[in-house]
Design an enzyme around this catalytic site. Structure first.
Site, PDB file in Angstrom:
ATOM      1  N   GLY A 191       0.802  -1.227   0.000  1.00 41.60           N
ATOM      2  CA  GLY A 191       0.000   0.000   0.000  1.00 41.60           C
ATOM      3  C   GLY A 191       0.827   1.265   0.000  1.00 41.60           C
ATOM      4  N   SER A 222       2.394  -3.108  -4.938  1.00 36.75           N
ATOM      5  CA  SER A 222       2.489  -4.409  -4.272  1.00 36.75           C
ATOM      6  C   SER A 222       1.412  -5.352  -4.807  1.00 36.75           C
ATOM      7  CB  SER A 222       2.361  -4.247  -2.762  1.00 36.75           C
ATOM      8  OG  SER A 222       1.188  -3.532  -2.437  1.00 36.75           O
ATOM      9  N   ASP A 282       0.619  -0.908 -14.218  1.00 40.07           N
ATOM     10  CA  ASP A 282       1.285  -1.694 -13.173  1.00 40.07           C
ATOM     11  C   ASP A 282       1.551  -3.147 -13.591  1.00 40.07           C
ATOM     12  OD1 ASP A 282       1.138   0.677 -11.867  1.00 40.07           O
ATOM     13  OD2 ASP A 282      -0.457   0.096 -10.499  1.00 40.07           O
ATOM     14  N   TYR A 284      -9.574   7.441  -6.250  1.00 38.98           N
ATOM     15  CA  TYR A 284      -9.130   6.906  -7.539  1.00 38.98           C
ATOM     16  C   TYR A 284     -10.297   6.791  -8.540  1.00 38.98           C
ATOM     17  CZ  TYR A 284      -6.436   4.220 -10.921  1.00 38.98           C
ATOM     18  OH  TYR A 284      -5.810   3.809 -12.077  1.00 38.98           O
TER      19      TYR A 284
END
Ligand code: GLA
Length: 387
Positions: free
Chosen positions: A124, A129, A174, A224
């Site tokens: 986080g 991650s 990502d 987000y």
């Protein structure tokens, strides 16, 4: 084996009393520039970092995948002969669960496994991650089922898992970099064509210093989707398919006609895509002062226009700017989703220790929070080794 892979293997042995058959691992990432542009069909410029999530695994002869983790007491069990759905409460097990669901949907059924997850990607902290875990699980299952997915398909499988099992409507950046990262190279990714452009990024005189603020604000998850909605709304108003197609001129015409918050979000995206293009040129030319200035401008835009920064990230950027190029800091910015997590600074390698100490001391003095600092060179993407 890297130390993380070795650790996962050792912990597997201690937990299950036998050796694993495979160790899969995937790196975290930093984004050098190009923030919140991926889901706008724009450009991003991340690199994989030398921190990995590793999964050691072996077949267990059952219809169940059992995952244990170093970082949690919660055991994730995935029944392979039942429909796979996310647990009602958020749990780390939902990331691998989402990946298994993607494989089953593709008609690729893995066998039952015992697995052990170990990670030194801070959780986080804006270093991906979750994509590291998803990517490691993806390459593990590719090996287990004996089918290598087309890379873009693997990226989309991870993205879908994140959407459906973690509830985050993220873009492709990502998983793309966590799966496909290359040592010594940063990735200029066009998220519209999904075409990678690998840029050598291995000048020994400069380094990326990662500063974990060690704070994470609640807003992170709710803001987000809000920004993503605003970007779609802005594209609709401008009558373009995505903000990638919007020009600054067209945006100027809309100024004052639309909601200011949404308009500023659009301005961030349009200017950030342009900065990312210029940053790639700067990397090609090894023009580090120029890259640093673009990083500073990116931070300012994320702070004032996109509004996803926070006091702690702004403080790191301020401290870095105070040291400046004469002290060996070319530029700095928040990286990843914002509202806490990590900032990065582009620094002169020879001044790294002094810079890290100055940032740490000033940040600690102002916030009372101990930050974590480390440097990383661009690292390798996801991989599997036979243990
Ligand atoms: C998160 C998401 C990415 C991207 C960044 C912001 O990391 O997972 O898809 O949108 O935020 O650039």
């Amino acid at each position: 084996m890297t130390p993380d892979e070795r650790q996962a293997s050792d912990r597997f042995r201690a937990t299950y009393g036998a050796a694993p058959r495979w160790v899969a691992s995937a790196p975290g990432r930093v984004n050098l520039i190009g923030e919140f542009t991926d889901y706008n069909d724009g450009l991003v410029l991340p690199m994989a970092i030398a921190r990995r999530t590793a999964i050691a695994a072996a077949p267990n002869g059952t219809d169940q995948i059992m995952l244990k983790s170093d970082a949690s007491d919660t055991i994730a069990t995935i029944e392979l002969n039942r429909p796979i759905v996310p647990t009602p409460r958020p749990s780390w097990g939902n990331y691998p669960r989402g990946i298994v669901a993607g494989f089953l949907e593709a008609g690729l059924a893995p066998c039952g496994l015992n697995a052990l997850v170990c990670s030194n990607v801070p959780i986080g902290a804006g270093l991906s991650s979750s994509a590291a875990l998803e990517s490691a699980m993806t390459v593990l299952l590719e090996t287990v089922v004996g089918t290598k997915l087309d890379p873009i398909r693997a990226v989309l499988l991870c993205q879908t898992a994140e959407h459906n099992f973690a509830g985050v409507p993220c873009g492709i950046m990502d998983p793309f970099i966590c799966l496909l990262g290359r040592p010594g190279q940063a990735l200029l990714l066009d998220c519209r064509s999904r075409e990678p452009d690998w840029l050598p990024f291995e000048d020994p005189t400069v380094e990326v210093l990662i500063v974990n603020t060690n704070v994470r604000h609640e807003l992170a998850s709710s803001e987000y989707p809000d920004r993503r909605r605003r970007c779609s709304e802005a594209a609709r108003r401008l009558a373009v398919a995505s903000l990638r197609e919007a020009s600054m001129e067209r945006l100027q015409q809309e100024a004052g006609h639309s909601d200011d918050t949404t308009w500023r979000c659009a301005r961030h995206v349009v200017t950030e895509i342009d900065r990312t293009r210029r940053a790639a040129e700067a990397i090609r030319a090894r023009d580090w002062p120029r890259l640093g200035r673009l990083m500073d401008e990116s931070h300012e835009s994320l702070k004032s226009d996109f509004r996803v920064s926070c006091a702690e990230l702004d403080l790191v950027s301020e401290i870095a700017a105070g040291i400046g190029p004469q002290g060996g800091v070319f530029g700095a910015r928040m990286t990843g989703g914002g509202f806490g997590g990590c900032a990065i600074a582009l620094v002169l390698a020879s001044a790294r220790e002094t810079i890290a100490a100055a940032i740490r001391n000033r940040y600690l003095a102002r916030t009372g929070v101990e930050p974590t600092l480390f440097v990383s060179r661009p690292a390798e993407g996801a991989r599997v080794i036979e243990a």
